[in-house]
Scaffold this active site. Structure first.
Site, PDB file in Angstrom:
ATOM      1  N   HIS A 123     -34.398-162.771 -43.316  1.00 41.77           N
ATOM      2  CA  HIS A 123     -34.061-163.930 -43.172  1.00 41.77           C
ATOM      3  C   HIS A 123     -34.344-163.224 -41.669  1.00 41.77           C
ATOM      4  O   HIS A 123     -34.060-162.169 -41.276  1.00 41.77           O
ATOM      5  CB  HIS A 123     -32.929-163.841 -42.635  1.00 41.77           C
ATOM      6  CG  HIS A 123     -31.970-165.330 -41.735  1.00 41.77           C
ATOM      7  ND1 HIS A 123     -32.244-165.690 -40.920  1.00 41.77           N
ATOM      8  CD2 HIS A 123     -32.310-166.368 -42.751  1.00 41.77           C
ATOM      9  CE1 HIS A 123     -31.599-166.307 -40.486  1.00 41.77           C
ATOM     10  NE2 HIS A 123     -32.196-167.661 -41.283  1.00 41.77           N
ATOM     11  N   ASP A 200     -26.746-157.375 -44.538  1.00 38.38           N
ATOM     12  CA  ASP A 200     -26.563-158.718 -44.301  1.00 38.38           C
ATOM     13  C   ASP A 200     -25.883-159.833 -45.648  1.00 38.38           C
ATOM     14  O   ASP A 200     -26.612-159.731 -46.389  1.00 38.38           O
ATOM     15  CB  ASP A 200     -28.191-159.346 -43.702  1.00 38.38           C
ATOM     16  CG  ASP A 200     -28.034-160.752 -43.434  1.00 38.38           C
ATOM     17  OD1 ASP A 200     -26.877-161.324 -43.201  1.00 38.38           O
ATOM     18  OD2 ASP A 200     -29.087-161.907 -42.770  1.00 38.38           O
ATOM     19  N   GLN A 203     -24.750-164.563 -46.817  1.00 33.71           N
ATOM     20  CA  GLN A 203     -25.339-165.037 -48.639  1.00 33.71           C
ATOM     21  C   GLN A 203     -24.299-164.666 -49.455  1.00 33.71           C
ATOM     22  O   GLN A 203     -24.284-165.506 -50.154  1.00 33.71           O
ATOM     23  CB  GLN A 203     -26.351-165.680 -48.674  1.00 33.71           C
ATOM     24  CG  GLN A 203     -27.341-165.912 -47.561  1.00 33.71           C
ATOM     25  CD  GLN A 203     -27.106-167.410 -47.503  1.00 33.71           C
ATOM     26  OE1 GLN A 203     -26.615-168.237 -48.629  1.00 33.71           O
ATOM     27  NE2 GLN A 203     -27.562-168.382 -46.574  1.00 33.71           N
ATOM     28  N   LYS A 226     -20.714-170.161 -42.842  1.00 31.78           N
ATOM     29  CA  LYS A 226     -21.119-170.638 -44.399  1.00 31.78           C
ATOM     30  C   LYS A 226     -20.237-170.331 -45.346  1.00 31.78           C
ATOM     31  O   LYS A 226     -20.333-170.604 -47.191  1.00 31.78           O
ATOM     32  CB  LYS A 226     -22.588-169.707 -44.832  1.00 31.78           C
ATOM     33  CG  LYS A 226     -23.372-170.095 -43.914  1.00 31.78           C
ATOM     34  CD  LYS A 226     -24.838-168.735 -44.368  1.00 31.78           C
ATOM     35  CE  LYS A 226     -26.022-168.440 -43.273  1.00 31.78           C
ATOM     36  NZ  LYS A 226     -26.490-169.422 -42.870  1.00 31.78           N
ATOM     37  N   CYS A 364     -36.111-169.688 -42.381  1.00 31.86           N
ATOM     38  CA  CYS A 364     -36.332-168.576 -41.925  1.00 31.86           C
ATOM     39  C   CYS A 364     -36.816-167.025 -41.899  1.00 31.86           C
ATOM     40  O   CYS A 364     -36.193-165.951 -42.069  1.00 31.86           O
ATOM     41  CB  CYS A 364     -35.124-168.341 -41.205  1.00 31.86           C
ATOM     42  SG  CYS A 364     -34.075-169.725 -39.940  1.00 31.86           S
TER      43      CYS A 364
HETATM   44  N1  PMP Z   1     -29.086-163.798 -42.640  1.00 36.54           N
HETATM   45  C1  PMP Z   1     -29.366-164.893 -43.827  1.00 36.54           C
HETATM   46  C2  PMP Z   1     -29.317-164.282 -44.974  1.00 36.54           C
HETATM   47  C3  PMP Z   1     -29.135-165.850 -43.855  1.00 36.54           C
HETATM   48  O1  PMP Z   1     -28.902-166.755 -44.312  1.00 36.54           O
HETATM   49  C4  PMP Z   1     -28.610-166.786 -42.152  1.00 36.54           C
HETATM   50  C5  PMP Z   1     -28.235-168.202 -42.102  1.00 36.54           C
HETATM   51  N2  PMP Z   1     -29.565-168.629 -42.327  1.00 36.54           N
HETATM   52  C6  PMP Z   1     -28.569-165.773 -41.259  1.00 36.54           C
HETATM   53  C7  PMP Z   1     -28.626-164.162 -41.585  1.00 36.54           C
HETATM   54  C8  PMP Z   1     -27.907-166.071 -39.693  1.00 36.54           C
HETATM   55  O2  PMP Z   1     -26.923-166.617 -40.113  1.00 36.54           O
HETATM   56  P1  PMP Z   1     -26.684-167.299 -38.993  1.00 36.54           P
HETATM   57  O3  PMP Z   1     -27.583-168.206 -38.158  1.00 36.54           O
HETATM   58  O4  PMP Z   1     -24.862-167.912 -38.921  1.00 36.54           O
HETATM   59  O5  PMP Z   1     -26.192-166.346 -37.067  1.00 36.54           O
END
Ligand code: PMP
Length: 406
Positions: A123, A200, A203, A226, A364
């Site tokens: 991401h 990270d 998910q 999430k 993203c």
């Molecule tokens: N890493 C991953 C794999 C994600 O799916 C997301 C959220 N879409 C993020 C990071 C970022 O998380 P946040 O926007 O809550 O900081």
């Protein structure tokens, strides 16, 4: 084991009774943000009604209650992922947590000739902070590639774990492909090469049991919104010795022990990294989310979502011209797809008119999209409260949209 009553559980989520465009809402966008059950909503409400005060600084009863609630939530969260509460820094989410590692650990330590290893499926939150740091300290970035199914190419990883690599940042579960990476194995190999690992977990945490201690990483980041919690919550777990050695990321109140203009003495971790008034009510809500997930059981949640995924895969396979991106074995219930002749955004817009909420776009993950050779996909991400009937409705709706767009 007693199986959870999924329909009763579903009734805990008020928003799921909504209609959109005159149709019952079918929410398939949990990877983007999860819906919230009543115990979480009530915990936030009760905090503001009954206990609201700032934490760690008030001498009065409400201040003590707020501090207990906030620190209690930290302990719940820490127990949930099997780490010590003193190693868990509460942050506004994954993005903040990863930036904290980038600026406090990597910026002062890496230099020209050092490499930060990332993967093709990251991401942007696990790419851009490293780029910003690399631009300042002269480190360079290399990328581990994927297999055709969308798994991490572990041979490529081993090849790229060269002596110049100082840090490896990898997602636990891909938000686009659903791939579940063997992070314990990856971290073991990296550690053998003296490489610091950052995982990270955005998910992963909402969908499967996660034992951070067993993974053996150096840092693990996750986001609260999430995993049924309020937005603006999350955490960074870091090994005690790292957190002790790292300089603060942000300066301000709460993160200090003593401030003089000549010199400031910082608080101990995790408080050293929590400058300013935190999202107290949000964290209390996240504590309630942890209680809720714990009560259902993450093993049950994982099994339920795997059953829903199998059903969705079977239904989607019946649709001509539908292509799914990512079919690594054991993948999570995230389905990125395209239908031949239909643009992802058009399809998502028509699905919305049918009451079905999916995400369309690059998720993203520009570098991954470039690798897949598409500008965008539609993504349906499932959660335990979804039903087989909803998936049938989703598949039928794609069939109708496909005819409209053909
Ligand atoms: N890493 C991953 C794999 C994600 O799916 C997301 C959220 N879409 C993020 C990071 C970022 O998380 P946040 O926007 O809550 O900081």
């Amino acid at each position: 084991a007693i199986h959870p009553d999924w329909l009763r559980i579903r009734a805990d989520f008020p928003v799921l009774t909504r209609e959109v465009h005159g149709k019952p809402l079918v929410y398939l966008d949990s990877a983007n943000t999860s819906q919230k059950p009543l115990p979480v909503i009530r915990a936030v409400d009760a905090f503001y009604r009954e206990h609201n005060a700032n934490v760690s600084r008030a001498m009065h009863a409400l201040g003590a209650e707020a501090t207990d609630a906030y620190e209690g939530a930290r302990r719940k969260l820490a127990a949930f992922v099997n780490v010590g509460a003193d190693e868990l820094v509460l942050t506004p989410g994954t993005t903040f947590a990863l930036n904290l590692v980038a600026y406090s650990w990597a910026l002062p330590r890496l230099q020209e000739g050092d490499t930060i290893l990332l993967t093709r499926m990251e991401h942007h939150a696990n790419i851009v902070p490293w780029q910003l740091v690399a631009q300042r300290n002269g480190a360079r970035i290399r990328v581990v590639e994927l297999t055709p199914e969308g798994a991490l190419d572990l041979d490529d990883l081993r090849r790229k774990l060269t002596p110049d690599v100082k840090l490896l940042a990898v997602t636990h579960v891909s938000n686009v492909l659903g791939t579940v990476n063997p992070v314990a194995e990856i971290c073991r190999e990296a550690r053998r090469c003296g490489v610091i690992t950052v995982v990270d977990g955005s998910q992963a945490l909402p969908h499967r049991p996660v034992d951070i201690a067993a993974i053996g990483c150096d840092f693990y980041a996750f986001t609260g919104h999430k995993m049924l919690g309020p937005t603006g919550t999350g955490a960074l777990w870091g090994r005690r010795e790292h957190l002790k050695a790292m300089p603060p990321f942000l300066g301000g109140g709460e993160m200090i022990r003593e401030v003089r203009f000549e010199q400031t003495v910082f608080n101990d971790p995790p408080h050293k990294f929590e400058a300013g008034t935190p999202n107290i009510a949000g964290v209390v809500g996240l504590g309630a989310a942890v209680d809720y997930l714990y009560e259902i059981g993450m093993g049950h949640i994982e099994a339920r979502e795997q059953a829903l995924l199998a059903h969705a895969n079977a239904r989607l396979a019946e649709i001509p011209g539908l292509r799914v991106f990512g079919n690594a074995p054991g993948k999570a219930a995230v389905i990125s797809f395209l239908v031949e002749g239909a643009h992802a955004h058009d399809l998502a817009t028509l699905l919305d008119l049918e009451g079905v909420a999916v995400r369309a776009g690059h998720h993203c993950a520009h570098p991954l999209m470039a690798h897949l050779g598409v500008p965008a996909t539609c993504r349906a991400s499932l959660a335990f409260w979804n039903t087989h009937a909803e998936i049938d409705h989703f598949a039928a709706a794609i069939g109708r949209c496909r005819k409209l767009l053909a």
